[in-house]
Motif scaffolding. Structure first.
Motif, PDB file in Angstrom:
ATOM      1  N   SER A 221       0.840  -1.205   0.000  1.00  0.00           N
ATOM      2  CA  SER A 221       0.000   0.000   0.000  1.00  0.00           C
ATOM      3  C   SER A 221       0.871   1.248   0.000  1.00  0.00           C
ATOM      4  CB  SER A 221      -0.934   0.020   1.213  1.00  0.00           C
ATOM      5  OG  SER A 221      -0.201   0.011   2.426  1.00  0.00           O
ATOM      6  N   CYS A 222       0.359   2.298  -0.630  1.00  0.00           N
ATOM      7  CA  CYS A 222       1.114   3.542  -0.729  1.00  0.00           C
ATOM      8  C   CYS A 222       0.848   4.416   0.501  1.00  0.00           C
ATOM      9  CB  CYS A 222       0.743   4.290  -2.004  1.00  0.00           C
ATOM     10  SG  CYS A 222      -0.899   5.033  -1.972  1.00  0.00           S
ATOM     11  N   PRO A 223       1.691   5.413   0.754  1.00  0.00           N
ATOM     12  CA  PRO A 223       1.511   6.274   1.926  1.00  0.00           C
ATOM     13  C   PRO A 223       0.426   7.328   1.742  1.00  0.00           C
ATOM     14  CG  PRO A 223       3.445   6.957   0.709  1.00  0.00           C
ATOM     15  CD  PRO A 223       2.971   5.689   0.061  1.00  0.00           C
ATOM     16  N   THR A 224      -0.176   7.381   0.569  1.00  0.00           N
ATOM     17  CA  THR A 224      -1.181   8.375   0.147  1.00  0.00           C
ATOM     18  C   THR A 224      -0.544   9.746  -0.072  1.00  0.00           C
ATOM     19  OG1 THR A 224      -1.956   9.299   2.271  1.00  0.00           O
ATOM     20  CG2 THR A 224      -2.883   7.161   1.586  1.00  0.00           C
ATOM     21  N   CYS A 225      -1.252  10.572  -0.823  1.00  0.00           N
ATOM     22  CA  CYS A 225      -0.793  11.933  -1.073  1.00  0.00           C
ATOM     23  C   CYS A 225      -2.012  12.785  -1.439  1.00  0.00           C
ATOM     24  CB  CYS A 225       0.242  11.962  -2.205  1.00  0.00           C
ATOM     25  SG  CYS A 225      -0.446  11.591  -3.839  1.00  0.00           S
ATOM     26  N   GLY A 226      -1.768  13.995  -1.889  1.00  0.00           N
ATOM     27  CA  GLY A 226      -2.860  14.903  -2.188  1.00  0.00           C
ATOM     28  C   GLY A 226      -3.724  14.489  -3.368  1.00  0.00           C
ATOM     29  N   ARG A 227      -3.261  13.515  -4.178  1.00  0.00           N
ATOM     30  CA  ARG A 227      -4.069  13.037  -5.307  1.00  0.00           C
ATOM     31  C   ARG A 227      -5.140  12.037  -4.870  1.00  0.00           C
ATOM     32  NH1 ARG A 227       1.146  13.089  -7.758  1.00  0.00           N
ATOM     33  NH2 ARG A 227       1.463  10.929  -7.102  1.00  0.00           N
ATOM     34  N   THR A 228      -4.999  11.511  -3.651  1.00  0.00           N
ATOM     35  CA  THR A 228      -5.865  10.423  -3.202  1.00  0.00           C
ATOM     36  C   THR A 228      -7.293  10.902  -2.945  1.00  0.00           C
ATOM     37  OG1 THR A 228      -3.934   9.398  -2.153  1.00  0.00           O
ATOM     38  CG2 THR A 228      -6.097   8.579  -1.494  1.00  0.00           C
ATOM     39  N   LYS A 229      -8.256  10.189  -3.522  1.00  0.00           N
ATOM     40  CA  LYS A 229      -9.670  10.551  -3.374  1.00  0.00           C
ATOM     41  C   LYS A 229     -10.478   9.498  -2.621  1.00  0.00           C
ATOM     42  CE  LYS A 229      -9.128  14.284  -5.831  1.00  0.00           C
ATOM     43  NZ  LYS A 229      -9.166  15.625  -5.182  1.00  0.00           N
ATOM     44  N   VAL A 230      -9.865   8.349  -2.321  1.00  0.00           N
ATOM     45  CA  VAL A 230     -10.549   7.324  -1.522  1.00  0.00           C
ATOM     46  C   VAL A 230      -9.771   7.151  -0.220  1.00  0.00           C
ATOM     47  CG1 VAL A 230     -11.497   6.112  -3.510  1.00  0.00           C
ATOM     48  CG2 VAL A 230      -9.261   5.445  -2.618  1.00  0.00           C
ATOM     49  N   ASN A 231     -10.426   6.568   0.787  1.00  0.00           N
ATOM     50  CA  ASN A 231      -9.803   6.423   2.109  1.00  0.00           C
ATOM     51  C   ASN A 231      -8.913   5.183   2.139  1.00  0.00           C
ATOM     52  OD1 ASN A 231      -9.137   6.238   4.816  1.00  0.00           O
ATOM     53  ND2 ASN A 231     -11.145   6.916   5.512  1.00  0.00           N
ATOM     54  N   ILE A 232      -7.688   5.371   1.663  1.00  0.00           N
ATOM     55  CA  ILE A 232      -6.753   4.249   1.566  1.00  0.00           C
ATOM     56  C   ILE A 232      -6.413   3.685   2.949  1.00  0.00           C
ATOM     57  CG2 ILE A 232      -4.417   3.570   0.888  1.00  0.00           C
ATOM     58  CD1 ILE A 232      -6.273   3.913  -1.445  1.00  0.00           C
TER      59      ILE A 232
ATOM     60  N   VAL B  56      -2.520   7.380 -11.308  1.00  0.00           N
ATOM     61  CA  VAL B  56      -1.370   8.008 -11.966  1.00  0.00           C
ATOM     62  C   VAL B  56      -0.134   7.135 -11.826  1.00  0.00           C
ATOM     63  CG1 VAL B  56       0.153  10.004 -11.992  1.00  0.00           C
ATOM     64  CG2 VAL B  56      -2.309  10.328 -11.624  1.00  0.00           C
ATOM     65  N   ASN B  57       0.138   6.712 -10.581  1.00  0.00           N
ATOM     66  CA  ASN B  57       1.335   5.914 -10.335  1.00  0.00           C
ATOM     67  C   ASN B  57       1.032   4.509  -9.813  1.00  0.00           C
ATOM     68  OD1 ASN B  57       3.135   8.074 -10.933  1.00  0.00           O
ATOM     69  ND2 ASN B  57       2.759   8.928  -8.893  1.00  0.00           N
ATOM     70  N   GLY B  58      -0.163   4.336  -9.252  1.00  0.00           N
ATOM     71  CA  GLY B  58      -0.478   3.106  -8.537  1.00  0.00           C
ATOM     72  C   GLY B  58      -0.204   1.808  -9.270  1.00  0.00           C
ATOM     73  N   PRO B  59      -0.820   1.565 -10.417  1.00  0.00           N
ATOM     74  CA  PRO B  59      -0.611   0.281 -11.094  1.00  0.00           C
ATOM     75  C   PRO B  59       0.847   0.010 -11.446  1.00  0.00           C
ATOM     76  CG  PRO B  59      -2.548   1.395 -11.969  1.00  0.00           C
ATOM     77  CD  PRO B  59      -1.850   2.388 -11.077  1.00  0.00           C
TER      78      PRO B  59
ATOM     79  N   ALA C 196      -6.362   0.804  -7.605  1.00  0.00           N
ATOM     80  CA  ALA C 196      -5.824   2.159  -7.552  1.00  0.00           C
ATOM     81  C   ALA C 196      -7.004   3.116  -7.429  1.00  0.00           C
ATOM     82  CB  ALA C 196      -5.009   2.463  -8.808  1.00  0.00           C
ATOM     83  N   GLY C 197      -6.963   3.993  -6.460  1.00  0.00           N
ATOM     84  CA  GLY C 197      -8.102   4.834  -6.153  1.00  0.00           C
ATOM     85  C   GLY C 197      -8.391   5.897  -7.189  1.00  0.00           C
ATOM     86  N   GLY C 198      -9.690   6.118  -7.411  1.00  0.00           N
ATOM     87  CA  GLY C 198     -10.168   7.242  -8.207  1.00  0.00           C
ATOM     88  C   GLY C 198     -11.011   8.130  -7.304  1.00  0.00           C
ATOM     89  N   ASP C 199     -11.975   8.825  -7.848  1.00  0.00           N
ATOM     90  CA  ASP C 199     -12.855   9.682  -7.048  1.00  0.00           C
ATOM     91  C   ASP C 199     -14.113   8.900  -6.691  1.00  0.00           C
ATOM     92  OD1 ASP C 199     -14.170  11.674  -5.762  1.00  0.00           O
ATOM     93  OD2 ASP C 199     -14.160  13.096  -7.434  1.00  0.00           O
ATOM     94  N   GLY C 200     -14.067   8.187  -5.548  1.00  0.00           N
ATOM     95  CA  GLY C 200     -15.187   7.368  -5.110  1.00  0.00           C
ATOM     96  C   GLY C 200     -15.210   5.978  -5.720  1.00  0.00           C
TER      97      GLY C 200
END
Length: 357
Positions: free
Chosen positions: A265-276, A306-309, A320-324
């Motif tokens: 799992s990634c550390p999340t960043c400002g691009r994240t739109k789902v609750n990772i 953007v980078n996830g896959p 990989a999270g999108g918006d919802g």
């Protein structure tokens, strides 16, 4: 990576050393006199995946725990932790302990050490020599001036020589310190100067956070150099947390060959739109109950497309999270879209499908 070549000993059927898989240990922490509570905790540790459980035995009466635990369904190998009194060690052998942990230097004269060694030999069980910075001989403290790594290592080898001198060689050595650097250096020294299997751990390491960090550095650095045959991640916490931590260290070192779900799992960043953060926690809980039948399953939970896959291309599959929603991918290639409230169910179903393949 080539592991250090060592002798091999058997602890209730679990092999230590000789190239055997690295085993994970823990220790009960309820009052030793309460046989029911101790046995229940042993069973909990066994269920958590603990390979070997150590039990403190403060007096001869408490040695009966090994008989009691077996009669009440405990199957995992059990180690008697003995300090000072050789009679407690003898009682533990009589009651079915699978290994004895002693420091020959504080058991008494050579005759008493021989008696313990003879009893263990007759029962076919090994002895673990436990040495740490707080139990060094005065002569070594005078020689080195402090409980340094050299002193700890020399003490361990001295104690092994005592057992060898009475004809006992089924030995595991444990060298521990609350100082990570000393622990590493002492283990390296014993590894260079003997072929005994080594039990690794940082003692008095702290709680489930700081203790895990210290043990990861100490145990992990040695494992990555091929040193170490069995481990305990000592934590001021529920002993089952020690087992989980031990497994994670072995997985990180690439030394876990018993299957399971590994979450990337990634550390999340400002691009994240789902609750990772929530999704990873939920997936961890859900995956804990899945039998992978010995397969290793790498599942990724990434914050964005953007980078996830690409970053998680080594995963068998993931989202990989999108918006919802989440984009499902396999080996880095997108293969579907999942609504956020259905992500965990989808990943769990993919795990079950992967295991059947």
């Amino acid at each position: 990576m080539e592991r250090r070549k060592t002798r091999s000993v058997s602890v209730g059927g679990v092999m230590i050393g000789g190239g055997a898989p690295i085993s994970v240990q823990s220790m009960t922490n309820v009052p030793s006199e309460n046989f029911e509570a101790v046995t229940n905790q042993i069973k909990m540790l066994e269920k958590a995946g603990c390979d070997i459980v150590r039990v403190a035995v403060p007096n001869e009466n408490c040695a009966e725990i090994f008989t009691y635990a077996r009669e009440h369904g405990a199957e995992v190998p059990l180690v008697a932790d003995i300090h000072f009194d050789y009679k407690i060690a003898l009682a533990s052998v009589r009651h079915g302990a699978d290994k004895i942990r002693i420091n020959p230097g504080n058991i008494g004269d050579k005759a008493r050490v021989r008696e313990v060694a003879d009893a263990c030999r007759a029962a076919g069980i090994p002895i673990r020599i436990g040495v740490n910075g707080g139990s060094l001989e005065k002569s070594l403290l005078e020689k080195y001036g402090s409980p340094c790594a050299e002193a700890i290592a020399e003490s361990a080898l001295r104690q092994a020589d005592v057992l060898e001198s009475v004809g006992f060689s089924d030995i595991v050595i444990s060298i521990k310190s609350s100082d990570v650097g000393k622990m590493i250096a002492a283990c390296e020294s014993v590894a260079e100067n003997s072929s005994y299997p080594l039990h690794l751990g940082v003692t008095e390491a702290g709680d489930s956070y700081s203790g895990l960090v210290k043990n990861s550095v100490g145990i992990g650095s040695l494992l990555m150099r091929g040193i170490g045959d069995t481990i305990r991640v000592s934590l001021t916490a529920d002993p089952c947390e020690e087992v989980k931590a031990g497994k994670e260290i072995l997985k990180s070192a690439g030394m876990w060959n018993r299957g399971g779900v590994n979450i990337i799992s990634c550390p999340t960043c400002g691009r994240t739109k789902v609750n990772i953060i929530l999704l990873v926690s939920q997936l961890k809980d859900a995956a804990a109950n899945i039998d992978t039948h010995g397969k290793n399953v790498n599942v990724a939970v990434m914050g964005c497309v953007v980078n996830g896959p690409g970053e998680a291309r080594e995963a068998d599959f993931g989202i990989a999270g999108g918006d919802g929603f989440g984009v499902l991918f396999r080996k880095g290639e997108p293969c579907g879209r999942v609504e956020e409230n259905n992500i965990i169910h989808t990943l769990v179903e993919n795990i079950k499908e992967f295991v059947k393949q």
